[in-house]
Design an enzyme around this catalytic site. Structure first.
Site, PDB file in Angstrom:
ATOM      1  N   ASP A 204       3.021  -0.259   0.717  1.00  0.00           N
ATOM      2  CA  ASP A 204       1.739   0.139   0.137  1.00  0.00           C
ATOM      3  C   ASP A 204       0.579  -0.616   0.782  1.00  0.00           C
ATOM      4  O   ASP A 204       0.649  -1.841   0.958  1.00  0.00           O
ATOM      5  CB  ASP A 204       1.785  -0.165  -1.374  1.00  0.00           C
ATOM      6  CG  ASP A 204       0.508   0.203  -2.088  1.00  0.00           C
ATOM      7  OD1 ASP A 204       0.268   1.407  -2.263  1.00  0.00           O
ATOM      8  OD2 ASP A 204      -0.253  -0.712  -2.458  1.00  0.00           O
ATOM      9  N   GLU A 254       1.965   2.789   4.682  1.00  0.00           N
ATOM     10  CA  GLU A 254       0.722   3.503   4.360  1.00  0.00           C
ATOM     11  C   GLU A 254      -0.357   2.834   5.193  1.00  0.00           C
ATOM     12  O   GLU A 254      -0.852   1.764   4.863  1.00  0.00           O
ATOM     13  CB  GLU A 254       0.387   3.392   2.871  1.00  0.00           C
ATOM     14  CG  GLU A 254      -0.806   4.261   2.513  1.00  0.00           C
ATOM     15  CD  GLU A 254      -1.546   3.806   1.252  1.00  0.00           C
ATOM     16  OE1 GLU A 254      -2.318   4.608   0.719  1.00  0.00           O
ATOM     17  OE2 GLU A 254      -1.383   2.654   0.815  1.00  0.00           O
TER      18      GLU A 254
END
Ligand code: GLC
Length: 513
Positions: A204, A254
């Site tokens: 993330d 990401e």
């Protein structure tokens, strides 16, 4: 890449589950792990290679799980560690890998590490987070949160008289990755899950773990000081070394890169990420030039170690059917994008509900819960028609935590599964084709000129894909002996070669050998 057999993370789709909204087994209106385990047939029918779960760890849910209070457990809302073990075993029995969301940049403000850090300036955990004195009564620098509504990326802690950094909400304090103890602790979190049989991680907001150690203001500087600092590559190599202690695992980042050079810098040499989410693609306008150039540019910059990953929707952005749907063509475009996803060279990432062509839900002001306007794309999956299953549409027997999409009656899984012309049936056909056709998995990709409104490419010598981006019919000349395998438009007969593509229609053809 085209010569060796593809790895599992290259072969087929990774399916993103947003657990709060997938399936609720205990009737509290929020999805859970048992709900997911009970619906694995849906994933098998879609031939997914892996399922990626958005965070399921204990969390106060300020950012719905992206604020982690314990990296090594499951939030009671979602179930227990045993439920997760059962899910993993059930997935593995079906040949489905399980990928967890690892949130390395920040914890929850309720994580014991942060509670210790904020307890006193002398606490041994103080330096696990980023603390600074203010400047002229304000925050230490000009960095702002990724969420517009939050404003400055700093909050003042009255008790200890200093500011702490949070790249997202104030409830999500940033960890200090310049401290080797933090890096080691987060590596151990990876090992904890790898030892439990987890197959990989989605990293993330990964570029945020590397910041200018001098915390200089961005001002009008060319470099971003608050993320993607040069230390990012060494940090990714460290993460990769941990993952490589275990066989056949995968990490996908990401990556909020400025441009494709940035994206490729995380993939090349094969010692950082296996895959990177290309957020640049999700900002593209609906234009064949824009998509075509982005795809070709990646191929141009990539070396042998760079394998593309494609996604058009996730839990952070308006769904494709709505994003590209202002003129009533959203459903057709969403179907064409599904064809593109499975026919492009690279790993398809599909977000729950995309296989149903779901649009965004309408969320009335009194039901808004997210700080950044992302509720509409997080609406629960409609499994059954509300007329038969009640207002929870088979997602829940209780009150769903967010409203369902408007047309749950016809968009639900049960109705679409019974309809060969549905978006779900199209996705299943695309997935089945990709699963059985090596050329769609690993075949080379070459652009093909079929006119300026059409994006077309070949895969190996075996397939030709073409998408009409225009909202009107376009004539095309297709290779004579080619065979139409499928179309994103359910009204298209498959027994003859089209001379005209329908508005926003995508087709896949088998080329003569
Ligand atoms: C990522 C997630 C998003 C979350 C943020 C902070 O961008 O996809 O949902 O809010 O990170 O963790």
């Amino acid at each position: 890449m085209s010569t060796s057999a593809p790895a599992w993370w290259q072969r087929g789709a990774v399916y993103q589950v947003y657990p709060r909204s997938f399936a609720d087994a205990d009737g509290d209106g929020v999805g859970d792990l048992r709900g997911l385990t009970e619906h694995l047939d849906h994933l098998s029918e879609l031939r997914v290679e892996a399922v990626w779960l958005s965070p399921i760890f204990p969390s106060p849910m300020a950012d719905f799980g992206y604020d982690v209070a314990d990296y090594r457990d499951v939030d009671p809302l979602f179930g227990t560690l045993e439920d997760l073990d059962e899910l993993v075993a059930a997935c593995h029995a079906r040949g489905i890998r399980v990928v967890l969301d690892w949130v390395p940049n920040h914890t929850s403000d309720r994580h014991p590490w942060f509670e210790a850090a904020r307890s006193s300036r002398d606490d041994p955990k103080r330096d696990w987070y980023v603390w600074r004195d203010g400047v002229e009564g304000g925050p230490p620098n000009d960095w702002v949160s990724a969420f517009d509504a939050v404003g400055p990326a700093w909050s003042f802690d009255e008790a200890t008289g200093q500011w702490y950094l949070h790249s997202f909400m104030a409830e999500q304090p940033d960890l200090n990755w310049d401290n080797p103890e933090v890096e080691a602790a987060m590596h151990d979190v990876l090992r904890f899950w790898l030892d439990r049989g987890i197959d990989g991680f989605r990293l993330d907001a990964i570029v945020k773990i590397a910041k200018d150690p001098l915390l200089r203001s961005n001002g009008s500087a060319v470099l971003r000081h608050h993320e993607a600092w040069s230390t990012i590559h060494e940090r990714l190599r460290g993460i990769r070394r941990v993952v490589d202690e275990y066989p056949d695992r995968m990490i996908v980042g990401e990556v909020d890169a400025w441009d494709l050079h940035g994206l490729v810098s995380f993939l090349k040499d094969g010692d950082q990420l296996h895959l990177a989410h290309n957020l640049l693609v999700t900002d593209l306008p609906w234009s064949p030039e824009a998509f075509g150039r982005s795809i070709e540019d990646f191929e141009e910059l990539a070396d042998q170690t760079c394998w593309p990953a494609w996604f058009f929707s996730n839990h952070d952005m308006s769904r494709a059917a709505s994003r590209f749907g202002t003129d009533g063509q959203g459903a057709a475009r969403a179907r064409a994008l599904l064809l593109m996803l499975y026919a492009l060279r690279g790993t398809p990432f599909i977000y729950q509900g995309e296989e149903l062509g779901l649009p965004d839900a309408v969320v009335p002001p009194e039901r808004i819960v997210d700080v950044d306007g992302r509720d509409p794309e997080r609406a629960p999956i409609p499994w059954r028609p509300p007329s038969e299953a009640g207002p929870g549409a088979g997602f829940t027997d209780g009150e769903p935590w967010l409203p369902l999409v408007a047309d749950a009656e016809s968009l639900c899984v049960e109705r679409q599964a019974a309809d060969p012309s549905s978006t779900l049936s199209l996705t299943r056909r695309l997935a089945a084709l990709r699963a059985t056709e090596p050329a769609l998995q690993g075949g080379d990709q070459r652009p093909c000129d079929l006119g300026h409104e059409v994006l077309a490419w070949t895969r190996g010598d075996a397939f030709l894909a073409a998408i009409n981006f225009a909202a009107e019919p376009i004539s095309v000349t297709l290779p004579d002996a080619a065979q139409l395998v499928l179309s994103s438009d359910p009204s298209r007969p498959l027994d003859t070669l089209p001379h005209t593509l329908h508005p926003c229609e995508g087709v896949l053809l088998r080329l003569p050998s």
